[in-house]
Each structure stands twice: as C-alpha cells, then as structure tokens.
Write an enzyme that holds these catalytic residues in place. Structure first.
Site, PDB file in Angstrom:
ATOM      1  N   HIS A  56      -8.559  -4.495  -0.124  1.00 51.28           N
ATOM      2  CA  HIS A  56      -7.278  -3.862   0.178  1.00 51.28           C
ATOM      3  C   HIS A  56      -6.554  -4.526   1.343  1.00 51.28           C
ATOM      4  O   HIS A  56      -5.328  -4.523   1.391  1.00 51.28           O
ATOM      5  CB  HIS A  56      -7.496  -2.377   0.486  1.00 51.28           C
TER       6      HIS A  56
ATOM      7  N   ASP B 163     -10.201  -4.183  -4.770  1.00 44.37           N
ATOM      8  CA  ASP B 163      -9.603  -3.234  -3.830  1.00 44.37           C
ATOM      9  C   ASP B 163     -10.429  -1.955  -3.799  1.00 44.37           C
ATOM     10  O   ASP B 163     -10.613  -1.297  -4.818  1.00 44.37           O
ATOM     11  CB  ASP B 163      -8.152  -2.934  -4.257  1.00 44.37           C
TER      12      ASP B 163
ATOM     13  N   SER C 253       0.833  -1.195   0.000  1.00 48.63           N
ATOM     14  CA  SER C 253       0.000   0.000   0.000  1.00 48.63           C
ATOM     15  C   SER C 253       0.881   1.264   0.000  1.00 48.63           C
ATOM     16  O   SER C 253       1.708   1.433  -0.890  1.00 48.63           O
ATOM     17  CB  SER C 253      -0.960  -0.043   1.190  1.00 48.63           C
TER      18      SER C 253
END
Length: 286
Positions: free
Chosen positions: A263, A234, A169
C-alpha cells in the site's frame, strides 16, 4: 445474501454501522502537524516545516512552495499548497493525499514528483489534518476538495482541461466524487477503494445505504481519462479494489499494476514514474 458471513449479517442488521463510524475506522488518522503557515504581510504565507516533515531540498527551493488558506462550504478553513515544479508545465495535479500524512510530510514528494513528470502540484489538507480546521468526515472530504478545486481555478486561473485530479488511497474518495461532476484533463487513482464496507468486509457485493465512500458507484460517471495504479500485494486496500474500479471507468487507459508492491511503496518502483511520464507527456498530449 451475496456471500456475507454470519458475523457480517449480525453487524449489518443488529447494529448497522453509520457512515461516520466506518469512515473513522478506515480512514482518518491525522498526524501531529509537521508544518505551519506564517503570514508575510502580503496575504501570502511562508511554509515552516518541522524535522518530521523531512524536507529533502534546499531552503531556496521552498520559494517554489506557496501556502494559503481557503474556506469550505461547510465553514472549515483548510490549508492549501501550490508547488511550482516546472515553468513549462501544461498540467497541474490537484493532489488528494493518503491517510496519516499532511502537507508538510508530502511537500518534498510533491516537488520531486512534479519536477520529474513536468507538472505543477496543488494540494490541500483535509479538515482536521495539518493546520486545517474542523474534523475529518466523509462530508468534509467532499467539501474540502470542492474548496481546493475552486481555489485552484480562481486563484491561479487554471482551466479544467489542464487539471489532473490525483487521488491516493483515501484521497481517491474525494477525487472520484469531484471527477464524477466535472470533466478534467485526466484522473489518476492510486490504490483506490470501492467503498468503506468493501474494505472492512471483503465479501460485500453491494453498496449498503449506510456505506461510506461509495466510489464504485460514482466511477461510471467519470468522463475524463482515468489511470488506475495499484500494488498487487496491497495489505490495506486489496488489489481487487483497483481491478474493479478500473473495470467501471468508461475511459480507463492502460492501468499500472505494480507487481509485489504493497500500500505504501508503489512510488518506490521504477515503473511508477515511467507510467506517469508516459501518461502525462505522451498519452494526454496526443
């Protein structure tokens, strides 16, 4: 104008956001620290975890975790963690974690992951996260990973060809930046983002001068093998970011698109560990 909406144009030209404001909006949510370091008198630190860290192993297993501090070139003292997961590991992951977690919360995951894929794991907390000093910012992110890289190389004597940069991320931002400047054993980009503006305004087609985290422009300079991992559902960083990052990598290997994953649950799918094992223990060795 590249498909920008009227509201985007107003935002860009009437009150263009500065990079730090985009960064703050998208990225930085440091939790209350879930750990502390206690000096043992030898220059080393023992790891003390709160209940919120949810340590899943025995007290004895903590002996495999070494903590220490290093200082960045921007003057911040940041916390580092070396997790010895395997005595036969060839590779060490330099792991840049995601948002809203710190080293305490990640420590169990690191021990479990490293032991399963036969890698040791070195990680660090960004400025303003955990017990690291300073405040989170884009410039600090780059300085933080530089300091971690230097500590891993000098303190543990690990050479670049035996280091795998792993970013998750927001952690893909410093990972891509470092990988664009150094050749390493490999790079893993887990739920990467193209840039801050492209997350905030999905129709953005170019990199504006005030954009934060422009990984899409740095990825073509990465000369190491790159594995891209992304969930197809996501909800934070759209799947299209992973696809575009993959297409820009000169030495991308077969990616892992995790069907139905969001995610924060990619790691819960069996294909995640299977793909990492194949990459680390088969593709990189051969």
């Amino acid at each position: 104008m590249n498909g920008l909406s009227f509201s985007e144009l107003c935002c860009l030209f009437c009150c263009p956001p500065c990079p730090s404001r985009i960064a703050a909006k998208l990225a930085f949510l440091p939790p209350e620290p879930t750990y502390d370091f206690h000096a043992d008198g030898t220059g080393r630190y023992t790891l003390s975890l709160t209940d919120r860290a949810e340590w899943q192993y025995s007290e004895r297993d903590k002996e495999n975790v070494e903590g220490f501090f290093t200082r960045t070139n921007r003057g911040n003292r940041i916390a580092c963690l070396f997790v010895r997961c395997s005595s036969t590991a060839r590779f060490t992951l330099l792991f840049s974690h995601g948002n809203a977690v710190d080293l305490g919360q990640m420590s169990s995951f690191y021990l479990g992951l490293g032991s399963r894929i036969n890698c040791n794991i070195f990680s660090y907390d960004y400025s303003g996260y955990g017990v690291s000093a300073g405040k989170p910012s884009e410039k600090n992110l780059y300085a933080d990973i530089d300091a971690a890289w230097l500590a891993l190389r000098t303190r543990y004597g690990i050479s670049p060809e035996n280091i795998i940069l792993y970013g998750q991320s927001i952690g893909t931002v410093p990972t891509v930046d470092l990988a664009s400047r150094y050749e390493v054993g490999a790079v893993i980009l887990h739920s990467p983002l193209m840039s801050g503006m492209r997350v905030a305004f999905p129709n953005t087609k170019r990199t504006w001068f005030f954009d934060a985290f422009p990984s899409i422009d740095k990825v073509p300079k990465v000369t190491s093998p790159v594995l891209v991992i992304h969930g197809t559902e996501d909800e934070v960083i759209d799947f299209s970011h992973g696809l575009n990052i993959f297409e820009k990598c000169p030495r991308a290997v077969e990616p892992l698109w995790v069907e139905g994953a969001g995610h924060n649950d990619v790691e819960l799918h069996n294909v995640y560990l299977e793909r990492l094992k194949k990459f680390v223990n088969v593709e990189l060795v051969n």
